[in-house]
Scaffold this motif. Structure first.
Motif, PDB file in Angstrom:
ATOM      1  N   GLN A  15     -49.833 -66.688  -1.111  1.00 55.16           N
ATOM      2  CA  GLN A  15     -48.963 -67.847  -0.882  1.00 55.16           C
ATOM      3  C   GLN A  15     -49.380 -68.599   0.379  1.00 55.16           C
ATOM      4  O   GLN A  15     -49.360 -69.837   0.405  1.00 55.16           O
ATOM      5  CB  GLN A  15     -47.507 -67.391  -0.770  1.00 55.16           C
ATOM      6  N   ALA A 139     -43.125 -70.810  -2.699  1.00 53.86           N
ATOM      7  CA  ALA A 139     -42.833 -69.794  -1.685  1.00 53.86           C
ATOM      8  C   ALA A 139     -41.636 -68.945  -2.079  1.00 53.86           C
ATOM      9  O   ALA A 139     -40.683 -69.418  -2.705  1.00 53.86           O
ATOM     10  CB  ALA A 139     -42.567 -70.460  -0.336  1.00 53.86           C
ATOM     11  N   LEU A 215     -49.582 -65.600  -7.291  1.00 56.83           N
ATOM     12  CA  LEU A 215     -48.976 -65.912  -5.996  1.00 56.83           C
ATOM     13  C   LEU A 215     -48.272 -64.703  -5.390  1.00 56.83           C
ATOM     14  O   LEU A 215     -48.310 -64.495  -4.182  1.00 56.83           O
ATOM     15  CB  LEU A 215     -47.976 -67.062  -6.151  1.00 56.83           C
TER      16      LEU A 215
END
Length: 470
Positions: A15, A139, A215
């Motif tokens: 990330q 995120a 991610l």
């Protein structure tokens, strides 16, 4: 604190990498924004590409047209974001960015230079409207603030490059360096994934799952609950296409829009673009004895170092604390700069023994701005709105930010020339003082909260109401 950040980075490096690659364009736009500081003195000298020296008004237009161009960014990103995705818009922002460097490189008259500044502003506006949104969507909640701070970090690296290269390179050398750096933006952004939210919104659930796996560094089964949450949220929020009226459909949306628009405008009304665009000139006007070029390099280093600290503290201290403390700090030190300039330029007192004060105050100003007033508004834009209205809200906040920035960068030098540089700094101090009062009294805390928890807070809903005694 550093050990905690290192542990988070080890677990979530994918990330951090995606956020860094998406933010690289802000390094290039930061360089285009800082370009005016070393270039404006050059335009007054024999090595200027222009046939005549620009007037004070023309220099003000050179500085402010980038901010005016920033108004175009949201007008482009908002209509396209629901159709082509965040990744492609971030990549597209490099088109006006490169065109601006090309126009600046061949400029031999003011209209061409004006056009270059507008192109840079358009690219900057697109990135301000889209990159924080992109980072917020890739995120995890626990590191969302730290990742969002990367955007400002890369901008400040760009400013430092402009300040460091400018005094030692010709006009064309600095411009060529900016163009070369911008060429790397396309391959870097080609490597970033589309956001899981947008893929799920388009019904591409398998792709969304694959992106989440990359991610998060987890298996398909491990990311399935997050994907199910995204799908449920999309079904709940997107029963119909987003409309501008949705921004004031609920009390929470109205509150979020008011907060984020105010803070986005405060970001500009604190004077940051004025200081960054005209840094060399201002260091001379307020009477500091250090050379203007050395002063700008010092300021750039301070910006970058502080930007490296911001990701470490933004999720630890919280948004509210950072905003009211840094707004108060800006108020105090801008007022002190104004007092110094008044004593030096108006009363003509001997301030040589304390000639270090303006540079010291500006350094502290940069520290406070980079820790709070600069990054927090864009973190809040990515956090405070429901997914249905997030892109619209981001575009409006970005538009208002650039509108306030254009007005102030265009007329700051006129105010300074007519009423004294000290008056201009005191106006900035008053704006920051209003920001301090607003942040201390009306700004809610969003640190560590999920999007649903933030919405419940804005709408004054209790997640777990207390049982009623019978």
């Amino acid at each position: 604190m550093f050990d905690t950040f290192r542990a988070q980075f080890k677990l979530n490096w994918r990330q951090y990498l995606a956020a860094s690659l998406a933010s690289y364009g802000s390094l290039c736009t930061g360089m285009s924004m800082g370009w005016t500081s070393p270039v404006l003195p050059t335009l007054q000298g024999p090595n200027s590409p222009l046939p005549e020296k620009p007037t004070l008004q023309e220099e003000s237009w050179i500085g402010s047209l980038l901010v005016l161009g920033g108004l175009l960014g949201p007008l482009i990103t908002v209509p396209l974001s629901r159709h082509i995705g965040r990744r492609w818009i971030i990549m597209m922002s490099n088109i006006p960015l490169l065109l601006g460097w090309l126009l600046a490189g061949v400029a031999s008259d003011l209209p061409t230079l004006y056009a270059a500044r507008v192109m840079w502003g358009c690219a900057t506006g697109m990135q301000f409207a889209m990159v924080p949104l992109y980072i917020g969507e890739i995120a995890e909640d626990k590191i969302r603030g730290a990742l969002s701070a990367f955007f400002l970090l890369f901008i400040n690296v760009g400013f430092l490059l402009a300040y460091a290269i400018g005094p030692f390179a010709s006009y064309w050398g600095l411009t060529a360096a900016g163009g070369i750096l911008s060429l790397f933006y396309v391959p870097f952004t080609w490597l970033i994934p589309e956001t899981p939210f947008f893929l799920a919104y388009k019904g591409r659930h398998d792709e969304a799952s694959e992106v989440l796996q990359r991610l998060r560094g987890k298996s398909k089964e491990a990311v399935q609950p997050e994907l199910d949450g995204l799908k449920a949220m999309i079904v709940r929020e997107f029963k119909e296409e987003p409309r501008i009226q949705d921004l004031w459909a609920t009390r929470g949306n109205v509150k979020a829009l008011g907060i984020c628009v105010f803070l986005a405008m405060l970001l500009q009304l604190s004077g940051i673009d004025v200081l960054l665009f005209y840094m060399e000139e201002l260091l001379g006007k307020v009477g500091t004895k250090i050379s203007a070029s050395d002063g700008t390099i010092i300021m750039g280093v301070v910006q970058v170092v502080t930007s490296c600290i911001t990701p470490l503290v933004v999720d630890r201290l919280g948004r509210k604390l950072l905003m009211w403390t840094t707004s108060l700090g800006l108020t105090i030190f801008l007022f002190l700069i104004g007092v110094y300039a008044l004593l030096d330029s108006y009363y003509k007192l001997n301030v040589a023994p304390v000639a270090f004060i303006p540079l010291l105050c500006l350094i502290v100003y940069m520290v406070f701005f980079t820790l709070g007033v600069g990054p927090v508004p864009w973190i809040l834009v990515a956090e405070m709105f429901p997914v249905k209205t997030k892109c619209l809200a981001s575009g409006i906040c970005s538009f208002m930010c650039w509108l306030a920035g254009f007005v102030w960068t265009r007329f700051f030098r006129d105010v300074a020339a007519s009423y004294g540089i000290y008056t201009a700094f005191w106006i900035l101090a008053v704006c920051c003082g209003i920001g301090f009062i607003f942040s201390a009294t009306l700004l809610p805390e969003t640190k560590g909260k999920t999007f649903d928890e933030i919405q419940d807070m804005l709408n004054n809903k209790s997640k777990d109401p207390k049982p009623v005694d019978v």
